[in-house]
Design a protein around this motif. Structure first.
Motif, PDB file in Angstrom:
ATOM      1  N   GLU A  64      -4.962  10.475   3.871  1.00 25.99           N
ATOM      2  CA  GLU A  64      -5.441   9.953   2.482  1.00 25.99           C
ATOM      3  C   GLU A  64      -6.699   9.306   2.680  1.00 25.99           C
ATOM      4  O   GLU A  64      -7.109   8.405   4.050  1.00 25.99           O
ATOM      5  N   ASN A 119      -7.762   8.643  -4.229  1.00 25.00           N
ATOM      6  CA  ASN A 119      -7.043   7.415  -5.327  1.00 25.00           C
ATOM      7  C   ASN A 119      -8.451   7.582  -6.232  1.00 25.00           C
ATOM      8  O   ASN A 119      -8.955   7.986  -6.230  1.00 25.00           O
ATOM      9  N   GLU A 151      -4.338  11.049  -6.151  1.00 23.68           N
ATOM     10  CA  GLU A 151      -3.314  10.274  -6.608  1.00 23.68           C
ATOM     11  C   GLU A 151      -3.700   9.739  -7.404  1.00 23.68           C
ATOM     12  O   GLU A 151      -5.037   8.398  -7.750  1.00 23.68           O
ATOM     13  N   ASP A 181       1.454   7.782  -7.475  1.00 25.01           N
ATOM     14  CA  ASP A 181       1.206   7.122  -6.588  1.00 25.01           C
ATOM     15  C   ASP A 181       1.544   5.435  -6.710  1.00 25.01           C
ATOM     16  O   ASP A 181       1.746   5.198  -8.245  1.00 25.01           O
ATOM     17  N   LYS A 202       5.069   9.407  -4.421  1.00 17.19           N
ATOM     18  CA  LYS A 202       5.044   8.441  -3.446  1.00 17.19           C
ATOM     19  C   LYS A 202       5.459   7.344  -3.460  1.00 17.19           C
ATOM     20  O   LYS A 202       5.312   6.529  -4.175  1.00 17.19           O
TER      21      LYS A 202
HETATM   22 MG    MG Z   1      -3.146   6.222  -2.434  1.00 14.58          MG
END
Ligand code: MG
Ligand code: C2E
Ligand code: MG
Ligand code: MG
Length: 293
Positions: A64, A119, A151, A181, A202
């Motif tokens: 990530e 993200n 995400e 997320d 997640k």
């Molecule tokens: Mg994240």
């Protein structure tokens, strides 16, 4: 004495720019905004990388990307300081693309089995051109869309679900995967799982890190894992801080995990040596005479 107090405080809370009076806070905020504006073209915003691990095999699945501000005098600044201000000031899009570009250029050299997650903040999901911008960056850098995961948090879906759906649709058409997320926090609603074609859930770290001391957390994680199983969605647990937590999550049916137990977010030189050690940097492998053919 004062000098010692100051140096101690700087050591502990280097990022606490917001101490002092309200007037000072406003000045500080404005200084940060200006710092961001100047820092983007100067390349001060850089990607860090956190390992994502397959909990059953222990294999590295990918990373990530987490943005950091390499500030010339303040050191490494975490995203909770600069992302809210970059959002308010309308600079999050430019900042994010600048960091993503660096990560794509790097990740295209990795073993093709490895993925990269990025993200996307709620403000970014209000940009109707977001998908086009990401796709353009993929084409320019040569990073394959199939290895990218985006995400998004549930709070992104609130303000303009229609636009979010259309952006996500465009990304998915390119082969990009979408993860939900921080699931379980904020304005959680199971309806969100139906509103968008997610490829992964997640679980938020607040549930994960307390799983062995808090029976509610354990029950929630268990329920999310079951939900993932019945919806056929892989589950990633974030915030795995020790082996016991990792074991517990694996037993509950979590497919993947990340957290300090596996490794803190790393700078790129660390990523390169980690991958080279695992034989997951094809270019390094080709030039390393000791490597197998
Ligand atoms: Mg994240
Ligand atoms: P997130 O996407 O939920 O990222 C996970 C955060 O948890 C990261 O903090 C990571 O360093 C931290 N973390 C990971 N493992 C552990 C652990 O075992 N224990 C604990 N206590 N913490 C752990 P970070 O890097 O400070 O990022 C915070 C948030 O900032 C991210 O939350 C994400 O929402 C946002 N963010 C980071 N990079 C970007 C970016 O490039 N663009 C946008 N839009 N948002 C970003
Ligand atoms: Mg998260
Ligand atoms: Mg989180």
């Amino acid at each position: 004495d004062i000098a010692m107090y100051v140096s101690k405080n700087q050591g502990r809370g280097r990022y606490n720019w917001f101490d002092g009076s309200m007037e000072r806070e406003l000045q500080t905020r404005n200084a940060i905004e200006l710092g961001i504006r100047n820092g983007i073209p100067r390349g001060e915003f850089v990607p860090y990388y956190e390992q994502q691990i397959d909990l059953t095999s222990g294999r590295l699945h990918g990373f990530e990307m987490l943005a950091r501000w390499n500030h010339p005098t303040k050191g490494l600044v975490p995203p909770d300081i600069f992302i809210p201000i970059a959002e308010e000031a309308g600079m999050i899009g430019a900042l994010s693309l600048a960091v993503m570009r660096q990560a794509f250029v790097e990740a295209r050299n990795w073993d093709p089995t490895l993925t990269l997650s990025v993200n996307i903040s709620p403000t970014q999901l209000k940009d109707p051109w977001l998908a086009q911008k990401i796709v353009k960056l993929l084409v320019e850098t040569g990073f394959p869309p199939q290895r990218l995961e985006v995400e998004i948090t549930e709070s992104s879906l609130f303000e303009n679900l229609g636009l979010a759906q259309s952006i996500v649709g465009s990304l998915k058409n390119q082969g990009i995967r979408i993860a939900l997320d921080d699931f379980g926090t904020g304005y959680s609603s199971l309806a969100h799982l139906r509103a968008l074609p997610f490829d992964r859930i997640k679980i938020d770290r607040s549930f994960v890190s307390s799983i062995n001391d808090n029976s509610e957390s354990a029950a929630i994680v268990n329920a999310i894992a079951k939900l993932g199983e019945s919806l056929n969605l892989p589950i990633t647990a974030e915030g795995i801080e020790d082996e016991m937590i990792g074991e517990r999550l694996r037993a509950l049916g979590c497919n993947e995990g990340q957290g300090w137990h596996f490794g803190r977010p790393m700078e790129i030189t660390e990523v390169r040596s980690l991958l080279a050690g695992k034989g997951l940097l094809p270019s390094a492998r080709a030039t390393d005479p000791s490597a197998e053919p």
